[in-house]
Write a protein that holds these residues in place. Structure first.
Motif, PDB file in Angstrom:
ATOM      1  N   LEU A 137     -77.507  67.845  43.155  1.00 34.87           N
ATOM      2  CA  LEU A 137     -76.601  68.581  44.048  1.00 34.87           C
ATOM      3  C   LEU A 137     -77.234  68.892  45.395  1.00 34.87           C
ATOM      4  O   LEU A 137     -76.566  69.395  46.301  1.00 34.87           O
ATOM      5  CB  LEU A 137     -76.170  69.894  43.376  1.00 34.87           C
ATOM      6  N   GLY A 138     -78.554  68.623  45.509  1.00 36.94           N
ATOM      7  CA  GLY A 138     -79.245  68.879  46.759  1.00 36.94           C
ATOM      8  C   GLY A 138     -79.565  70.343  47.006  1.00 36.94           C
ATOM      9  O   GLY A 138     -79.834  70.752  48.133  1.00 36.94           O
ATOM     10  N   VAL A 139     -79.551  71.156  45.944  1.00 36.61           N
ATOM     11  CA  VAL A 139     -79.819  72.589  46.073  1.00 36.61           C
ATOM     12  C   VAL A 139     -81.326  72.825  46.168  1.00 36.61           C
ATOM     13  O   VAL A 139     -82.074  72.518  45.235  1.00 36.61           O
ATOM     14  CB  VAL A 139     -79.244  73.371  44.870  1.00 36.61           C
ATOM     15  N   GLY A 140     -81.784  73.368  47.285  1.00 35.56           N
ATOM     16  CA  GLY A 140     -83.207  73.648  47.457  1.00 35.56           C
ATOM     17  C   GLY A 140     -84.067  72.407  47.534  1.00 35.56           C
ATOM     18  O   GLY A 140     -85.286  72.469  47.414  1.00 35.56           O
ATOM     19  N   THR A 141     -83.433  71.257  47.730  1.00 38.70           N
ATOM     20  CA  THR A 141     -84.127  69.974  47.666  1.00 38.70           C
ATOM     21  C   THR A 141     -84.526  69.480  49.056  1.00 38.70           C
ATOM     22  O   THR A 141     -83.764  69.576  50.005  1.00 38.70           O
ATOM     23  CB  THR A 141     -83.234  68.919  46.986  1.00 38.70           C
ATOM     24  N   GLU A 142     -85.731  68.929  49.117  1.00 36.47           N
ATOM     25  CA  GLU A 142     -86.221  68.337  50.367  1.00 36.47           C
ATOM     26  C   GLU A 142     -87.139  67.172  50.004  1.00 36.47           C
ATOM     27  O   GLU A 142     -87.954  67.277  49.086  1.00 36.47           O
ATOM     28  CB  GLU A 142     -86.994  69.401  51.158  1.00 36.47           C
ATOM     29  N   PHE A 143     -86.984  66.063  50.720  1.00 37.08           N
ATOM     30  CA  PHE A 143     -87.872  64.920  50.511  1.00 37.08           C
ATOM     31  C   PHE A 143     -88.760  64.766  51.741  1.00 37.08           C
ATOM     32  O   PHE A 143     -88.278  64.578  52.855  1.00 37.08           O
ATOM     33  CB  PHE A 143     -87.074  63.641  50.268  1.00 37.08           C
ATOM     34  N   VAL A 144     -90.075  64.879  51.519  1.00 34.33           N
ATOM     35  CA  VAL A 144     -91.056  64.759  52.602  1.00 34.33           C
ATOM     36  C   VAL A 144     -91.937  63.554  52.301  1.00 34.33           C
ATOM     37  O   VAL A 144     -92.667  63.536  51.295  1.00 34.33           O
ATOM     38  CB  VAL A 144     -91.918  66.036  52.718  1.00 34.33           C
ATOM     39  N   GLU A 153     -91.665  74.096  46.588  1.00 31.95           N
ATOM     40  CA  GLU A 153     -92.747  73.780  45.657  1.00 31.95           C
ATOM     41  C   GLU A 153     -93.430  72.481  46.060  1.00 31.95           C
ATOM     42  O   GLU A 153     -92.769  71.459  46.303  1.00 31.95           O
ATOM     43  CB  GLU A 153     -92.197  73.652  44.241  1.00 31.95           C
ATOM     44  N   ASN A 154     -94.758  72.504  46.142  1.00 30.19           N
ATOM     45  CA  ASN A 154     -95.542  71.313  46.422  1.00 30.19           C
ATOM     46  C   ASN A 154     -95.226  70.229  45.390  1.00 30.19           C
ATOM     47  O   ASN A 154     -95.132  70.526  44.199  1.00 30.19           O
ATOM     48  CB  ASN A 154     -97.031  71.691  46.378  1.00 30.19           C
ATOM     49  N   PRO A 155     -95.039  68.956  45.803  1.00 32.82           N
ATOM     50  CA  PRO A 155     -94.706  67.889  44.850  1.00 32.82           C
ATOM     51  C   PRO A 155     -95.705  67.782  43.697  1.00 32.82           C
ATOM     52  O   PRO A 155     -95.309  67.493  42.562  1.00 32.82           O
ATOM     53  CB  PRO A 155     -94.726  66.625  45.712  1.00 32.82           C
ATOM     54  N   ASN A 156     -96.995  68.009  43.987  1.00 31.29           N
ATOM     55  CA  ASN A 156     -97.993  67.929  42.918  1.00 31.29           C
ATOM     56  C   ASN A 156     -97.817  69.065  41.916  1.00 31.29           C
ATOM     57  O   ASN A 156     -97.922  68.866  40.699  1.00 31.29           O
ATOM     58  CB  ASN A 156     -99.406  67.977  43.509  1.00 31.29           C
ATOM     59  N   GLY A 157     -97.548  70.274  42.431  1.00 35.26           N
ATOM     60  CA  GLY A 157     -97.314  71.403  41.544  1.00 35.26           C
ATOM     61  C   GLY A 157     -96.059  71.222  40.718  1.00 35.26           C
ATOM     62  O   GLY A 157     -96.037  71.503  39.513  1.00 35.26           O
ATOM     63  N   LEU A 158     -95.006  70.735  41.359  1.00 32.42           N
ATOM     64  CA  LEU A 158     -93.756  70.459  40.658  1.00 32.42           C
ATOM     65  C   LEU A 158     -93.969  69.384  39.593  1.00 32.42           C
ATOM     66  O   LEU A 158     -93.468  69.492  38.463  1.00 32.42           O
ATOM     67  CB  LEU A 158     -92.697  70.012  41.664  1.00 32.42           C
ATOM     68  N   ILE A 197     -90.563  63.248  37.661  1.00 31.86           N
ATOM     69  CA  ILE A 197     -91.968  62.955  37.958  1.00 31.86           C
ATOM     70  C   ILE A 197     -92.069  61.845  38.994  1.00 31.86           C
ATOM     71  O   ILE A 197     -92.853  61.926  39.945  1.00 31.86           O
ATOM     72  CB  ILE A 197     -92.722  62.570  36.665  1.00 31.86           C
ATOM     73  N   MET A 198     -91.249  60.811  38.831  1.00 28.31           N
ATOM     74  CA  MET A 198     -91.269  59.710  39.797  1.00 28.31           C
ATOM     75  C   MET A 198     -90.831  60.177  41.177  1.00 28.31           C
ATOM     76  O   MET A 198     -91.365  59.744  42.195  1.00 28.31           O
ATOM     77  CB  MET A 198     -90.386  58.568  39.301  1.00 28.31           C
ATOM     78  N   MET A 199     -89.868  61.088  41.226  1.00 24.93           N
ATOM     79  CA  MET A 199     -89.390  61.585  42.518  1.00 24.93           C
ATOM     80  C   MET A 199     -90.450  62.420  43.240  1.00 24.93           C
ATOM     81  O   MET A 199     -90.471  62.468  44.463  1.00 24.93           O
ATOM     82  CB  MET A 199     -88.114  62.408  42.330  1.00 24.93           C
TER      83      MET A 199
END
Length: 400
Positions: A137-144, A153-158, A197-199
């Motif tokens: 749904l794109g809630v709180g989502t960001e792709f860097v 949340e840092n991708p590694n932490g997530l 995890i892949m994302m």
């Protein structure tokens, strides 16, 4: 008293659910009041009227004492290197102490009611599964850089949060009594988690998946043929997952190729800098307040060394590291004792994955996620005899 205990239990579930959203600040209060912070305050408040009747110090002493000594070592180190300590608060890590208190309270609650552990892990899994529709749904989502960040949340932490949920699901698939409904449901959950995890594009999370599966198979108490079957299945799955990522996710595959070709983990400079600081201050370290300024002096970046062991050695010296290792080894010893009795592989696997990721995460000493899992691991070592639908758990308090 029963009502108070029920409220305390519900507040624990709330806290566990919020651990996944550690960085989410729903009211935009400058990063001060996160949803996990609110859950922590609620949980501590529900404990206050129960402290006299429900809190037990003796079973936790082996874990509390080393961490208390680590705190004192930090105060001593900061006092010796007081150039960066402007106030009394700079002499100790307040967040670390708060998280240790939370860990002790959660572990104590699990000591009082060991059957809570399975429910707590289920709540944690539910919170991870909720991430997927939020992403869709794109809630709180960001792709860097092609990597998923959720609520900051840092991708590694997530990634590591999702990995631990994936490994818990996998352990349940292996150990629990087979039913078609549960099998299908857990497979769906596992696929959702692999997609997350892949994302994230986290190499550490992917390595944790492979390491966790290897540990699950290695520690299995079963016939050699069944273990061999799982080992072959694990290898096939790992090869397939690796090749799939390399073929469909170019950003992730580029990061993996850099690691394979050049040994690039993105942490070499931080680790080597921390080691230089340690060599100059081996016994007492540079103190709690000196960590970031010393790293900035060498690298020009205000960062921690992305390794909890290097951080402790850098700030509190050999003395502090010894106390932290006392805590880690006491937990390992009791986890292994209980594993030999109840054959619960998942806690040993969780222990390995938590330490592996603390050894590569920035600021791990101050992340509630890691201390929450330490609480779960400590709680798993407390023993009573109880029966659930899928397991007979036989634990022995004398070992603790």
């Amino acid at each position: 008293m029963e009502k108070l205990e029920k409220v305390n239990k519900i507040s624990l579930y709330v806290l566990v659910f919020t651990v996944t959203f550690e960085n989410w600040n729903p009211f935009n209060l400058g990063g001060i009041i996160s949803i996990t912070y609110m859950g922590s305050i609620l949980y501590i408040l529900t404990w206050l009227p129960l402290l006299k009747s429900n809190f037990h110090l003796k079973p936790l002493k082996k874990y509390i004492i080393p961490l208390l000594l680590l705190t004192l070592a930090g105060i001593l180190s900061t006092a010796i290197n007081n150039i960066y300590a402007e106030t009394i608060q700079n002499t100790y890590n307040q967040r670390f102490l708060t998280l240790v208190i939370l860990m002790i309270l959660i572990a104590n609650q699990l000591y009082n009611d060991p059957k809570l552990i399975s429910k707590v892990l289920s709540v944690y899994i539910a919170s991870i599964i909720l991430l997927y529709p939020l992403v869709l749904l794109g809630v709180g989502t960001e792709f860097v850089g092609g990597r998923l960040k959720l609520f900051g949340e840092n991708p590694n932490g997530l990634g590591v949060k999702v990995v631990l949920a994936f490994l818990i699901i996998t352990a349940r698939l292996i150990n629990n009594k087979f039913t078609l409904k549960k099998f299908i449901l857990n497979i769906v959950f596992a696929l959702i988690m692999l997609n997350l995890i892949m994302m994230t594009g986290s190499r550490g999370a992917l390595a944790s998946v492979f390491l966790g599966i290897a540990c699950l198979i290695f520690y299995m108490k079963t016939s050699i043929w069944r273990k061999a079957t799982f080992a072959i299945g694990g290898i096939v799955f790992s090869v397939f997952l690796f090749n799939y990522i390399m073929s469909v996710n170019p950003d992730f595959s580029n990061r993996i190729e850099r690691t394979i070709d050049k040994g690039d983990t993105g942490r070499e400079e931080l680790w080597s800098t921390a080691w230089l600081i340690i060599q100059d201050n081996p016994v007492f370290g540079v103190g709690i307040a000196g960590a970031v300024p010393e790293m900035f002096h060498y690298t020009g970046r205000m960062m921690y060394p992305h390794n909890v062991f290097l951080y402790i050695l850098m700030t509190t010296g050999i003395i502090g590291l010894i106390f932290f290792l006392m805590f880690i080894l006491a937990l390992a010893r009791n986890l292994y004792k209980n594993f030999k009795i109840n054959n619960e592989i998942v806690y040993l696997v969780m222990y390995v994955i938590v330490l592996f990721n603390m050894a590569k995460s920035g600021g791990a000493i101050g992340k509630i996620f890691f201390w929450f899992f330490f609480a779960i691991l400590i709680g798993s070592t407390f023993s009573t005899k109880y029966i659930t639908n899928n397991h007979v758990h036989i634990l022995d308090k004398k070992n603790n």
